[in-house]
Design an enzyme around this catalytic site. Structure first.
Site, mmCIF file in Angstrom:
data_model
loop_
_atom_site.group_PDB
_atom_site.id
_atom_site.type_symbol
_atom_site.label_atom_id
_atom_site.label_comp_id
_atom_site.label_asym_id
_atom_site.label_seq_id
_atom_site.Cartn_x
_atom_site.Cartn_y
_atom_site.Cartn_z
ATOM 1 N N CYS A 139 37.048 -8.987 42.567
ATOM 2 C CA CYS A 139 37.180 -7.661 41.963
ATOM 3 C C CYS A 139 38.482 -7.654 41.167
ATOM 4 C CB CYS A 139 37.218 -6.606 43.070
ATOM 5 S SG CYS A 139 37.472 -4.959 42.429
ATOM 6 N N CYS A 142 35.821 -2.246 34.684
ATOM 7 C CA CYS A 142 35.299 -3.318 35.550
ATOM 8 C C CYS A 142 35.733 -4.690 35.018
ATOM 9 C CB CYS A 142 33.776 -3.255 35.676
ATOM 10 S SG CYS A 142 33.168 -4.379 36.956
HETATM 11 O O1 PYC Z 1 37.054 -4.585 38.355
HETATM 12 O O2 PYC Z 1 35.950 -6.396 38.876
HETATM 13 C C1 PYC Z 1 36.137 -5.190 38.969
HETATM 14 C C2 PYC Z 1 35.256 -4.409 39.869
HETATM 15 C C3 PYC Z 1 34.167 -4.863 40.556
HETATM 16 C C4 PYC Z 1 33.648 -3.791 41.271
HETATM 17 C C5 PYC Z 1 34.442 -2.694 40.995
HETATM 18 N N1 PYC Z 1 35.418 -3.104 40.133
#
Ligand code: PYC
Length: 320
Positions: free
Chosen positions: A92, A243
């Protein structure tokens, strides 16, 4: 009232709006193997801890938790295992940026680059002068392009399957417009896509579930970002940040399509218009090492109480 284990202490932060809750004390012995091995032990034996931290009433569906662990190799700074309202995550990036801010807050690091062990592999954090953090990810790649599936209520949807530290199905310019007013529609659309992937047994070549669905559209402000996304995470919460593993998967696809060159900066906005920037180093024609940068802010610190008369002291199971 009693605490059946040593006190659990956490530090909360957010990265571009997405929360990270790092457990810094009270972590049970997970056997000291690799982070992938310890993650399995955590899932099998200590799910109460995941649920206590991530689920309501202490947490909520969007909460990403993490265990701060000693590294297996003393040359590395630490190990980390990420988890959410449903299970553990291999990697993450918003959480790794949150971890870096937490380690600065704890006085453990103040500058430089540091290797961190994760279940997905070794990543490196770099603390930048402007207080952003750059995360150099594990090798990422597009596994399949132009995968067509029938999604009930939406017709044929085409996307790419890519590994960015988690598995993603990436969809460009299909489904509801990527804007905050459409969050309910975007959740319904991405959930329908995720169900269709499962129904049609669309998995990675190694047989893993494609458990993140990522939609892309034009950015609100093209001077601030190159694209805007909406990401549905396992557990059905959407990522408030752009993300980072999803941005890594996108970078791998852009590279595979010849749309970015090594070193070229890609600015990925999320649903709240917070931005991560990313670049790649090419390992070969299909595999890249992305570096994704963003900023986290510390929100608070807590010590948890576990009152044995509280039937929900270990959280409300997600299935209720
Ligand atoms: O920022 O890689 C990320 C992530 C994965 C799930 C929530 N955030």
């Amino acid at each position: 009232m009693s605490t059946p284990h040593s006190p659990i202490k956490v530090i909360d932060s957010h990265t571009g709006g997405e929360p990270t809750r790092i457990v810094i004390a009270g972590i049970p012995d997970l056997g000291g193997g690799s982070m992938a091995e310890q993650s399995r032990v955590f899932r099998e034996k200590f799910d109460w801890l995941r649920s206590s931290v991530a689920n309501e009433p202490r947490g909520h569906d969007a909460m990403v938790g993490a265990l701060l662990l000693p590294p297996q190799d003393p040359q590395n700074l630490c190990g980390v295992i990420f988890f959410n309202n449903a299970s553990t995550l291999p990697m993450c990036i918003h959480g790794t940026i949150g971890l870096a801010a937490t380690l600065v807050h704890m006085g453990k690091i103040s500058s430089g680059s540091h290797p961190i062990e994760t279940p997905a592999g070794l990543v490196t954090i770099t603390l930048n002068e402007d207080r952003t953090v750059s995360v150099t990810n594990v090798p990422c790649f597009r596994e399949r392009a132009g995968v067509c599936i029938e999604v009930p209520g939406y017709g044929q949807i085409t996307g790419d399957i890519a590994w960015g530290g988690n598995w993603f199905f990436l969809i460009e310019d299909q489904g509801p417009a990527i804007k905050r007013e459409n969050i309910t529609e975007l959740q319904a659309f991405t959930s329908a896509v995720k169900n269709a992937l499962a129904v049609h047994h669309v998995r990675s070549q190694s047989g893993e579930e494609i458990d993140h669905v990522e939609c892309f559209g034009p950015p609100v402000d093209p001077t601030a970002a190159d694209s805007k996304n909406f990401v549905l995470c396992p557990g059905n919460a959407y990522d408030r940040s752009p993300c980072g593993t999803g941005t890594s998967a996108k970078l791998a696809c852009l590279f595979a399509d010849g749309k970015i060159q090594p070193g070229q900066v890609w600015r990925q906005a999320g649903i709240l218009d917070s931005v991560f920037s990313g670049t790649v180093v090419a390992l070969d024609e299909t595999t890249v090492i992305p570096t994704v940068s963003g900023r986290a802010w510390i929100l608070g610190e807590s010590i948890y109480c576990f009152d044995e008369s509280d039937p929900l002291r270990h959280g409300i199971p997600s299935s209720i």
